[in-house]
Design an enzyme around this catalytic site. Sequence first.
Site, PDB file in Angstrom:
ATOM      1  N   PRO A  39       0.855  -1.299   0.093  1.00  0.00           N
ATOM      2  CA  PRO A  39       0.020   0.081   0.083  1.00  0.00           C
ATOM      3  C   PRO A  39       0.822   1.409  -0.041  1.00  0.00           C
ATOM      4  O   PRO A  39       1.675   1.378   0.820  1.00  0.00           O
ATOM      5  CB  PRO A  39      -0.576  -0.246   1.261  1.00  0.00           C
ATOM      6  CG  PRO A  39      -0.041  -0.820   2.284  1.00  0.00           C
ATOM      7  CD  PRO A  39       0.771  -1.926   1.449  1.00  0.00           C
ATOM      8  N   ASP A  78      -1.919   3.189   2.459  1.00  0.00           N
ATOM      9  CA  ASP A  78      -0.984   3.139   3.740  1.00  0.00           C
ATOM     10  C   ASP A  78      -1.545   4.728   4.446  1.00  0.00           C
ATOM     11  O   ASP A  78      -1.252   5.639   3.748  1.00  0.00           O
ATOM     12  CB  ASP A  78       0.223   3.318   3.419  1.00  0.00           C
ATOM     13  CG  ASP A  78       1.190   2.882   4.563  1.00  0.00           C
ATOM     14  OD1 ASP A  78       0.512   2.595   5.802  1.00  0.00           O
ATOM     15  OD2 ASP A  78       2.218   2.336   4.649  1.00  0.00           O
ATOM     16  N   TRP A 513       5.116   0.368   9.888  1.00  0.00           N
ATOM     17  CA  TRP A 513       5.742  -0.745   9.105  1.00  0.00           C
ATOM     18  C   TRP A 513       5.192  -2.112   9.503  1.00  0.00           C
ATOM     19  O   TRP A 513       5.254  -3.168   8.738  1.00  0.00           O
ATOM     20  CB  TRP A 513       7.424  -1.124   9.073  1.00  0.00           C
ATOM     21  CG  TRP A 513       8.206   0.005   8.373  1.00  0.00           C
ATOM     22  CD1 TRP A 513       8.430   1.468   8.907  1.00  0.00           C
ATOM     23  CD2 TRP A 513       8.178   0.271   7.072  1.00  0.00           C
ATOM     24  NE1 TRP A 513       8.997   2.152   8.081  1.00  0.00           N
ATOM     25  CE2 TRP A 513       8.822   1.535   7.003  1.00  0.00           C
ATOM     26  CE3 TRP A 513       7.780  -0.599   6.092  1.00  0.00           C
ATOM     27  CZ2 TRP A 513       9.344   1.891   5.367  1.00  0.00           C
ATOM     28  CZ3 TRP A 513       8.323  -0.140   4.576  1.00  0.00           C
ATOM     29  CH2 TRP A 513       9.062   1.301   4.328  1.00  0.00           C
ATOM     30  N   GLN A 549      12.814  -1.780  -0.326  1.00  0.00           N
ATOM     31  CA  GLN A 549      11.962  -2.581   0.674  1.00  0.00           C
ATOM     32  C   GLN A 549      12.650  -3.888   1.190  1.00  0.00           C
ATOM     33  O   GLN A 549      11.827  -4.462   1.850  1.00  0.00           O
ATOM     34  CB  GLN A 549      10.595  -2.906  -0.403  1.00  0.00           C
ATOM     35  CG  GLN A 549       9.994  -1.495  -0.595  1.00  0.00           C
ATOM     36  CD  GLN A 549       9.426  -0.495   0.432  1.00  0.00           C
ATOM     37  OE1 GLN A 549       9.202  -1.169   1.400  1.00  0.00           O
ATOM     38  NE2 GLN A 549       9.374   0.664   0.040  1.00  0.00           N
ATOM     39  N   TRP A 553       9.136  -3.130   3.446  1.00  0.00           N
ATOM     40  CA  TRP A 553       8.087  -3.832   3.455  1.00  0.00           C
ATOM     41  C   TRP A 553       8.253  -5.499   3.206  1.00  0.00           C
ATOM     42  O   TRP A 553       7.757  -6.184   3.708  1.00  0.00           O
ATOM     43  CB  TRP A 553       7.303  -3.414   2.268  1.00  0.00           C
ATOM     44  CG  TRP A 553       5.725  -3.885   2.195  1.00  0.00           C
ATOM     45  CD1 TRP A 553       4.899  -3.887   3.121  1.00  0.00           C
ATOM     46  CD2 TRP A 553       5.177  -4.512   1.285  1.00  0.00           C
ATOM     47  NE1 TRP A 553       3.499  -4.443   2.739  1.00  0.00           N
ATOM     48  CE2 TRP A 553       4.026  -5.014   1.817  1.00  0.00           C
ATOM     49  CE3 TRP A 553       5.402  -4.809  -0.067  1.00  0.00           C
ATOM     50  CZ2 TRP A 553       3.222  -5.739   0.611  1.00  0.00           C
ATOM     51  CZ3 TRP A 553       4.820  -5.526  -0.988  1.00  0.00           C
ATOM     52  CH2 TRP A 553       3.496  -5.904  -0.315  1.00  0.00           C
ATOM     53  N   LYS A 594      19.718  12.113  -8.757  1.00  0.00           N
ATOM     54  CA  LYS A 594      18.130  11.719  -8.413  1.00  0.00           C
ATOM     55  C   LYS A 594      17.351  12.730  -9.154  1.00  0.00           C
ATOM     56  O   LYS A 594      17.781  13.905  -9.307  1.00  0.00           O
ATOM     57  CB  LYS A 594      18.137  12.024  -6.900  1.00  0.00           C
ATOM     58  CG  LYS A 594      18.504  10.977  -6.071  1.00  0.00           C
ATOM     59  CD  LYS A 594      18.061  11.053  -4.558  1.00  0.00           C
ATOM     60  CE  LYS A 594      18.411  10.081  -3.730  1.00  0.00           C
ATOM     61  NZ  LYS A 594      17.930  10.241  -2.535  1.00  0.00           N
ATOM     62  N   LYS A 597      12.644  17.776  -8.688  1.00  0.00           N
ATOM     63  CA  LYS A 597      11.555  18.697  -9.134  1.00  0.00           C
ATOM     64  C   LYS A 597      12.112  20.169  -9.050  1.00  0.00           C
ATOM     65  O   LYS A 597      11.836  20.914  -9.801  1.00  0.00           O
ATOM     66  CB  LYS A 597      10.352  18.704  -8.289  1.00  0.00           C
ATOM     67  CG  LYS A 597       9.390  17.746  -8.539  1.00  0.00           C
ATOM     68  CD  LYS A 597       7.987  17.926  -7.938  1.00  0.00           C
ATOM     69  CE  LYS A 597       7.116  16.931  -8.383  1.00  0.00           C
ATOM     70  NZ  LYS A 597       5.775  16.718  -7.534  1.00  0.00           N
TER      71      LYS A 597
END
Length: 960
Positions: A39, A78, A513, A549, A553, A594, A597
């Site tokens: 999620p 989430d 988590w 992850q 997760w 990276k 923006k």
Amino acid sequence: MNLPEIEQKILKFWEKKKIFEKSIRQRKGRPFFSFYDGPPFASGEPHYGHILATTIKDTVLRYWTMRGYQVPRRVGWDCHGLPVENLIEKELGIKTKRDIEKMGIEKFNKACRSSVFRYVNVFQSVLERVGRWADYKNAYATMDKDYTESVWWVFKKLHEAGLIYQDFRVTPYCPRCGTPLSNFEVNQPGAYRDIEDQSVYLKFPIKGEADNFFLVWTTTPWTLPANTALAVGEEISYVKVKVGNEKFILAKTLLAVLGQEYEIENEFQGGALIGREYEPLYPMKLDKLGYKVVAADFVSVEDGTGIVHIAPSFGEEDMELGRAENLPQIVTVDQEGKVKTGLGIPGEGKFVKIADEEIKADLKKRKLLYKEEKIVHSYPFCWRCDTPLLYYPLNTWYVAVTKLKNELVVNNKKIHWVPEHLKDGRFGKWLEGARDWAVSRNRYWGAPIPIWQCQNKDKKCDEIKVVGSLAELYKLSGKKPADLHRPYIDKITFKCEKCGGEMKRTPEVFDCWFESGSMPYGQWHYPFENKKLVEETFPADFIAEGVDQTRGWFYTLHVLATALTLRDVGLGINSSAFRNVVANGLILAEDGKKLSKRLRNFTPPEVIFEKYGADTLRYFLLASTQIGEDYYVSDRRIEDIWRRTISTLWHTYLFFQTYIDKNFKPARNLKSKNILDRWIVSRLNHLILEITDAMDNYQLTDGARPLDSFIDDLSNWYVRRSRRRFQKPESEKEKNEAAQTLYYVLLALAKLAAPFIPFVSEEIYLSLKKSKMAESVHLCDWPEPDKKAVNKNLEEKMAQARTIAAQALAERAGSGIKVRQPLSSVSLKNPLLKGQKELLDLIKDEINVKEIIFDETLKQEVKLDKKITKDLKEEGMMRELVRQIQDMRRQAGLTRKDRIQIKFTTKDKKLGSIIAKWEPFIFRETLAQKFQEGKISLENDIPLEESKIKVGINKIHPVK
Ligand SMILES: [Zn+2]
Ligand SMILES: [Zn+2]
């Protein structure tokens, strides 16, 4: 081709015809393919990382749907945790936990709740735009009461297995968020950063020996007032040295840190120092004996002085040593990371990193600072709020992951990892070094930890109650809370069964988590509902997220599943939460930086969608980079994919549509003996085998890439070399064979490409589809390979023919001889194709030579005879003339099928007679006849070599 427009049309088609729903419904009764969706937080806009993971998920799930499985796809959001809390704190201008408590937890949590779905619509629309099929309507949210009840159930099962405990321990702690973090949060990428810090050498006066000091090193001066011991290595060699009027003790191998001349007085083992006392830099009131030298096996001579400053409150090893050595422990810093007042410490009331300066200045003044340097070292920061973390002693609830280590390692062996190296590498190593997991957060917006503790301090009652369901809570308290969040849940109390005292909830909430790791159970409110479904679909056949992850997760899913399946609770024994996992890399800008923006170093996905289409971006993500590696995204690379793959496929399909007869009917079987037909059918079946094998193993890159080379073979060889059969066939049969083959190939190709580029595939399929075929390409079964049609020998030879043609064309280009100019021969060194008339004819046509000669004595592979004879020159001229006439047909707005008559006029007698000789050829090639009568509709002067000719054309109207 306007792909974005086609995609919008297809999206509407899917929605209107409920194709996604049908794709699941039509597989009812078939085995499940189980997928868990990690999620995402919808409290920010989706970015390229989400698009990448979603593309991988969608591709795999569409594939298994076509393979005949039932693939339910539930989306979840989430909702809890620091990310949301930080956002709200910023918006409300709140800086500390005290501010939150002042405004009230109720109000704060209400603000959090109202923000979690802020971007849900943007999120959903981006995912849908990428083509991601999922059940968005029945999305679950981790803040739902049902979800929390399942989290409680998981926690209680862990407690029953003896895996939950509370401990007063030094943990990584964010002083701004006021909460401990788990070891894996501290190990998130980017949490550790190289910073310039102070490196300070201090003089600890040895008791009773004037001008004698232990030389001690630290990078955290703020911990010095909490010092209660010094540690040495028993086996390490130490020396006492004289520097000027003072004497220092330090490790022998570290003498260089003195930075000036010294005289060694004597040498001894660290053991000799144990028990020696010293004057503390900041004397505190101690409840036990401290300020002495102890032995510790973690003392090293890698850096520092070999004598380690011990502050049991502010270091994990320090605290352990303190317990072992029965050292006093002083907490000189409050929970906001500020130096406590009233203890006589410089910089009191200030944040530790600021107090550092005042402490150093004070020690310098007192001549207790030997020297000060700057070092660059890596230091952890809070992953949410960017505050430097402290190591701080707190009462925290833990999951005893270390007790599960063996099972974690064994269960990992059952998982198929893509990329494979993660299994024993990043993930496997992480499991081997697993630490206990701090699961409580001293925060507000999260699922509450369901532990009630007896408050009766007089009777020293240690009764605790772990509540695993709402029914249990009701039984204990008689309350049925409507909302399980703080502060409501905190108000629920009940009587202690042991002493009659009051049981109150421990104030912490869960690490978010823990909640996302409980998603296999929480999303279906297991075991309170959907028991059969969850047990049938556990563990997941497949999950996919970013490679970071492995410490997020993937890890928490694995830990919780392993803990739950220690015993049979309905989910099997000793199981991970997933069988196959695909972990993707990062998306970086073209220069390797990276995506930012602020720097605008990338084109936003919405712009890419509108320029090249979602399919182009999908194919870029699936094929350009091996899954697991980092991506370098740029418009140029995406445009390249568009041109090479998507547009080429589209134009091949357009070619078919253009030349196909209106009454074309697909044949049941392909009967063509034509070498191109046999070859492309072999290539196609080979492709089916290749993609199926790759996708069965979750190797998405290996599944996606062969499409590109197949499309190239199909367009730039099969169609190119078959043009004549479509445009100027010698017979209806010849054209039909070619058309049947191309139809068969395009239809199968649309199915093979469907999981990867679902839009273009659908568009092509829908226009090729005949009645009785499935309504959508995504409702089709995955193509079965016809292994008998695969002819490796033919494929090899055809590849050789293509290579030869390419080499010959390159040689022509190098010599400036146009392809239209016929040449008499080409010589080949490799005898592989000797006697293969059909293949040799293809090469001859492609490179426009009359003859192929084999000559094994040749130095190069291919050699063109570049001599242009009079006849060859004449033929070249005539081919040029044909091309010009075809051009004129286009200028006159005639279609391919219109017949014309041509009138040639020239004063050049020689040219006139050449044309007369070549007229049958010219007329055949241009679908024309000799001018009889009528009005010339277009007339051009065409230069041919040194001469020129006037050409007039007009359309012949069919006789009615
Ligand atoms: Zn923080
Ligand atoms: Zn009690």
